[in-house]
Design a protein around this motif. Structure first.
Motif, PDB file in Angstrom:
ATOM      1  N   GLY A 151      41.173  36.030  37.090  1.00  0.00           N
ATOM      2  CA  GLY A 151      40.016  35.577  36.328  1.00  0.00           C
ATOM      3  C   GLY A 151      38.742  35.480  37.141  1.00  0.00           C
ATOM      4  N   ALA A 152      38.803  35.825  38.424  1.00  0.00           N
ATOM      5  CA  ALA A 152      37.611  35.752  39.272  1.00  0.00           C
ATOM      6  C   ALA A 152      36.644  36.869  38.924  1.00  0.00           C
ATOM      7  CB  ALA A 152      38.012  35.857  40.744  1.00  0.00           C
ATOM      8  N   GLY A 153      35.408  36.683  39.313  1.00  0.00           N
ATOM      9  CA  GLY A 153      34.405  37.723  39.172  1.00  0.00           C
ATOM     10  C   GLY A 153      33.757  37.786  37.804  1.00  0.00           C
ATOM     11  N   VAL A 154      32.831  38.717  37.702  1.00  0.00           N
ATOM     12  CA  VAL A 154      32.096  38.965  36.468  1.00  0.00           C
ATOM     13  C   VAL A 154      32.496  40.347  35.968  1.00  0.00           C
ATOM     14  CG1 VAL A 154      29.814  39.266  35.459  1.00  0.00           C
ATOM     15  CG2 VAL A 154      30.159  37.544  37.239  1.00  0.00           C
ATOM     16  N   SER A 155      33.000  40.416  34.746  1.00  0.00           N
ATOM     17  CA  SER A 155      33.405  41.700  34.162  1.00  0.00           C
ATOM     18  C   SER A 155      32.178  42.470  33.705  1.00  0.00           C
ATOM     19  CB  SER A 155      34.334  41.476  32.969  1.00  0.00           C
ATOM     20  OG  SER A 155      35.535  40.896  33.393  1.00  0.00           O
ATOM     21  N   ILE A 156      32.155  43.757  34.039  1.00  0.00           N
ATOM     22  CA  ILE A 156      31.095  44.640  33.577  1.00  0.00           C
ATOM     23  C   ILE A 156      31.726  45.940  33.102  1.00  0.00           C
ATOM     24  CG2 ILE A 156      29.323  43.659  35.092  1.00  0.00           C
ATOM     25  CD1 ILE A 156      29.656  46.125  36.890  1.00  0.00           C
ATOM     26  N   ASN A 157      31.020  46.648  32.242  1.00  0.00           N
ATOM     27  CA  ASN A 157      31.498  47.922  31.736  1.00  0.00           C
ATOM     28  C   ASN A 157      30.639  49.021  32.348  1.00  0.00           C
ATOM     29  OD1 ASN A 157      31.837  50.276  29.975  1.00  0.00           O
ATOM     30  ND2 ASN A 157      33.066  48.874  28.741  1.00  0.00           N
ATOM     31  N   VAL A 158      31.277  49.920  33.092  1.00  0.00           N
ATOM     32  CA  VAL A 158      30.569  51.021  33.738  1.00  0.00           C
ATOM     33  C   VAL A 158      31.162  52.321  33.216  1.00  0.00           C
ATOM     34  CG1 VAL A 158      29.993  52.124  35.927  1.00  0.00           C
ATOM     35  CG2 VAL A 158      30.165  49.637  35.806  1.00  0.00           C
ATOM     36  N   GLU A 159      30.385  53.053  32.448  1.00  0.00           N
ATOM     37  CA  GLU A 159      30.805  54.332  31.900  1.00  0.00           C
ATOM     38  C   GLU A 159      32.149  54.223  31.169  1.00  0.00           C
ATOM     39  OE1 GLU A 159      30.678  57.090  35.170  1.00  0.00           O
ATOM     40  OE2 GLU A 159      28.557  56.723  35.514  1.00  0.00           O
ATOM     41  N   GLY A 160      32.298  53.153  30.387  1.00  0.00           N
ATOM     42  CA  GLY A 160      33.497  52.962  29.584  1.00  0.00           C
ATOM     43  C   GLY A 160      34.674  52.347  30.319  1.00  0.00           C
ATOM     44  N   GLU A 161      34.503  52.009  31.590  1.00  0.00           N
ATOM     45  CA  GLU A 161      35.581  51.413  32.376  1.00  0.00           C
ATOM     46  C   GLU A 161      35.239  49.969  32.709  1.00  0.00           C
ATOM     47  OE1 GLU A 161      38.191  52.409  36.343  1.00  0.00           O
ATOM     48  OE2 GLU A 161      36.186  53.249  36.205  1.00  0.00           O
ATOM     49  N   GLU A 162      36.217  49.064  32.537  1.00  0.00           N
ATOM     50  CA  GLU A 162      35.975  47.665  32.862  1.00  0.00           C
ATOM     51  C   GLU A 162      36.196  47.438  34.348  1.00  0.00           C
ATOM     52  OE1 GLU A 162      37.643  43.235  31.964  1.00  0.00           O
ATOM     53  OE2 GLU A 162      37.578  44.635  30.295  1.00  0.00           O
ATOM     54  N   LEU A 163      35.152  46.958  35.014  1.00  0.00           N
ATOM     55  CA  LEU A 163      35.201  46.644  36.437  1.00  0.00           C
ATOM     56  C   LEU A 163      34.785  45.195  36.623  1.00  0.00           C
ATOM     57  CD1 LEU A 163      33.450  49.869  37.800  1.00  0.00           C
ATOM     58  CD2 LEU A 163      35.906  49.426  37.673  1.00  0.00           C
ATOM     59  N   LYS A 164      34.991  44.671  37.820  1.00  0.00           N
ATOM     60  CA  LYS A 164      34.575  43.300  38.119  1.00  0.00           C
ATOM     61  C   LYS A 164      33.738  43.277  39.383  1.00  0.00           C
ATOM     62  CE  LYS A 164      38.000  40.556  35.836  1.00  0.00           C
ATOM     63  NZ  LYS A 164      38.645  39.275  35.867  1.00  0.00           N
ATOM     64  N   VAL A 165      32.721  42.429  39.356  1.00  0.00           N
ATOM     65  CA  VAL A 165      31.911  42.169  40.542  1.00  0.00           C
ATOM     66  C   VAL A 165      32.418  40.854  41.118  1.00  0.00           C
ATOM     67  CG1 VAL A 165      29.611  41.722  41.455  1.00  0.00           C
ATOM     68  CG2 VAL A 165      29.900  43.333  39.552  1.00  0.00           C
ATOM     69  N   LEU A 166      32.856  40.895  42.378  1.00  0.00           N
ATOM     70  CA  LEU A 166      33.371  39.706  43.052  1.00  0.00           C
ATOM     71  C   LEU A 166      32.463  39.313  44.198  1.00  0.00           C
ATOM     72  CD1 LEU A 166      37.137  40.658  43.552  1.00  0.00           C
ATOM     73  CD2 LEU A 166      36.185  39.280  41.726  1.00  0.00           C
ATOM     74  N   VAL A 167      32.383  38.025  44.452  1.00  0.00           N
ATOM     75  CA  VAL A 167      31.750  37.509  45.658  1.00  0.00           C
ATOM     76  C   VAL A 167      32.837  37.549  46.735  1.00  0.00           C
ATOM     77  CG1 VAL A 167      30.664  35.486  46.703  1.00  0.00           C
ATOM     78  CG2 VAL A 167      30.232  36.029  44.304  1.00  0.00           C
ATOM     79  N   LEU A 168      32.469  37.823  47.962  1.00  0.00           N
ATOM     80  CA  LEU A 168      33.441  37.953  49.044  1.00  0.00           C
ATOM     81  C   LEU A 168      34.399  36.761  49.119  1.00  0.00           C
ATOM     82  CD1 LEU A 168      34.428  39.648  51.411  1.00  0.00           C
ATOM     83  CD2 LEU A 168      32.713  38.536  52.844  1.00  0.00           C
ATOM     84  N   THR A 169      33.916  35.559  48.826  1.00  0.00           N
ATOM     85  CA  THR A 169      34.768  34.369  48.905  1.00  0.00           C
ATOM     86  C   THR A 169      35.826  34.307  47.800  1.00  0.00           C
ATOM     87  OG1 THR A 169      33.118  33.090  47.693  1.00  0.00           O
ATOM     88  CG2 THR A 169      33.053  32.964  50.109  1.00  0.00           C
ATOM     89  N   GLU A 170      35.722  35.169  46.778  1.00  0.00           N
ATOM     90  CA  GLU A 170      36.738  35.219  45.725  1.00  0.00           C
ATOM     91  C   GLU A 170      37.921  36.109  46.112  1.00  0.00           C
ATOM     92  OE1 GLU A 170      34.410  34.556  41.580  1.00  0.00           O
ATOM     93  OE2 GLU A 170      33.950  36.443  42.605  1.00  0.00           O
ATOM     94  N   VAL A 171      37.777  36.820  47.221  1.00  0.00           N
ATOM     95  CA  VAL A 171      38.843  37.682  47.725  1.00  0.00           C
ATOM     96  C   VAL A 171      39.715  36.858  48.655  1.00  0.00           C
ATOM     97  CG1 VAL A 171      39.375  39.751  49.071  1.00  0.00           C
ATOM     98  CG2 VAL A 171      37.405  39.732  47.530  1.00  0.00           C
ATOM     99  N   LEU A 172      41.019  36.839  48.357  1.00  0.00           N
ATOM    100  CA  LEU A 172      41.953  36.071  49.173  1.00  0.00           C
ATOM    101  C   LEU A 172      42.429  36.841  50.393  1.00  0.00           C
ATOM    102  CD1 LEU A 172      44.044  34.638  46.220  1.00  0.00           C
ATOM    103  CD2 LEU A 172      42.277  33.476  47.526  1.00  0.00           C
ATOM    104  N   GLY A 173      42.460  38.161  50.287  1.00  0.00           N
ATOM    105  CA  GLY A 173      42.896  38.977  51.425  1.00  0.00           C
ATOM    106  C   GLY A 173      43.001  40.439  51.046  1.00  0.00           C
ATOM    107  N   VAL A 174      43.236  41.267  52.061  1.00  0.00           N
ATOM    108  CA  VAL A 174      43.418  42.693  51.875  1.00  0.00           C
ATOM    109  C   VAL A 174      44.921  42.969  51.919  1.00  0.00           C
ATOM    110  CG1 VAL A 174      42.991  44.979  52.858  1.00  0.00           C
ATOM    111  CG2 VAL A 174      41.195  43.234  52.921  1.00  0.00           C
ATOM    112  N   VAL A 175      45.406  43.720  50.935  1.00  0.00           N
ATOM    113  CA  VAL A 175      46.829  44.054  50.866  1.00  0.00           C
ATOM    114  C   VAL A 175      47.073  45.243  51.782  1.00  0.00           C
ATOM    115  CG1 VAL A 175      48.736  44.740  49.369  1.00  0.00           C
ATOM    116  CG2 VAL A 175      46.949  43.211  48.489  1.00  0.00           C
ATOM    117  N   GLU A 176      47.908  45.052  52.799  1.00  0.00           N
ATOM    118  CA  GLU A 176      48.212  46.141  53.720  1.00  0.00           C
ATOM    119  C   GLU A 176      49.333  46.993  53.159  1.00  0.00           C
ATOM    120  OE1 GLU A 176      48.933  44.402  57.543  1.00  0.00           O
ATOM    121  OE2 GLU A 176      46.817  43.903  57.798  1.00  0.00           O
ATOM    122  N   ASN A 177      49.300  48.273  53.500  1.00  0.00           N
ATOM    123  CA  ASN A 177      50.315  49.244  53.056  1.00  0.00           C
ATOM    124  C   ASN A 177      50.391  49.335  51.539  1.00  0.00           C
ATOM    125  OD1 ASN A 177      51.073  49.684  55.765  1.00  0.00           O
ATOM    126  ND2 ASN A 177      52.342  47.868  55.691  1.00  0.00           N
ATOM    127  N   ALA A 178      49.234  49.218  50.870  1.00  0.00           N
ATOM    128  CA  ALA A 178      49.228  49.290  49.402  1.00  0.00           C
ATOM    129  C   ALA A 178      49.079  50.709  48.935  1.00  0.00           C
ATOM    130  CB  ALA A 178      48.093  48.442  48.846  1.00  0.00           C
TER     131      ALA A 178
END
Length: 98
Positions: free
Chosen positions: A71-98
């Motif tokens: 539920g973090a971030g702000v949902s936006i629609n870009v060329e028909g695709e739903e994306l989210k804009v997140l602030v860096l502090t809303e990211v918990l970590g980077v998934v390695e080997n994804a």
């Protein structure tokens, strides 16, 4: 495509897995606290407290998978695709080997 500003990134939320690593099927109505997302675009950087520009690419790169609060971030629609804009502090970590 949209280029985020300051300490923000643009992500595509990934569909949650329907089966756990142990092989148990997860009901779609189950409450989730976190979600995974693919990084689509990152800002050039942000101003650190010492006045220097911190390049965002030092923390998160396009194409990486990140773990975020559900539920973090702000949902936006870009060329028909739903994306989210997140602030860096809303990211918990980077998934390695994804």
């Amino acid at each position: 495509m949209i280029k985020p500003l300051t300490d923000k990134i643009l992500v595509r939320e990934l569909k949650p897995e329907e089966k756990s690593s142990g092989g148990i099927y997860i009901h779609s109505g189950v409450s989730r606290e976190t979600a995974k997302a693919e990084v689509v675009s990152v800002s050039n950087g942000f101003l650190a407290p010492d006045g220097k520009i911190m390049p965002m690419e030092e923390f998160i790169k396009v194409g990486q998978t990140v773990l975020m609060y559900a539920g973090a971030g702000v949902s936006i629609n870009v060329e028909g695709e739903e994306l989210k804009v997140l602030v860096l502090t809303e990211v918990l970590g980077v998934v390695e080997n994804a």
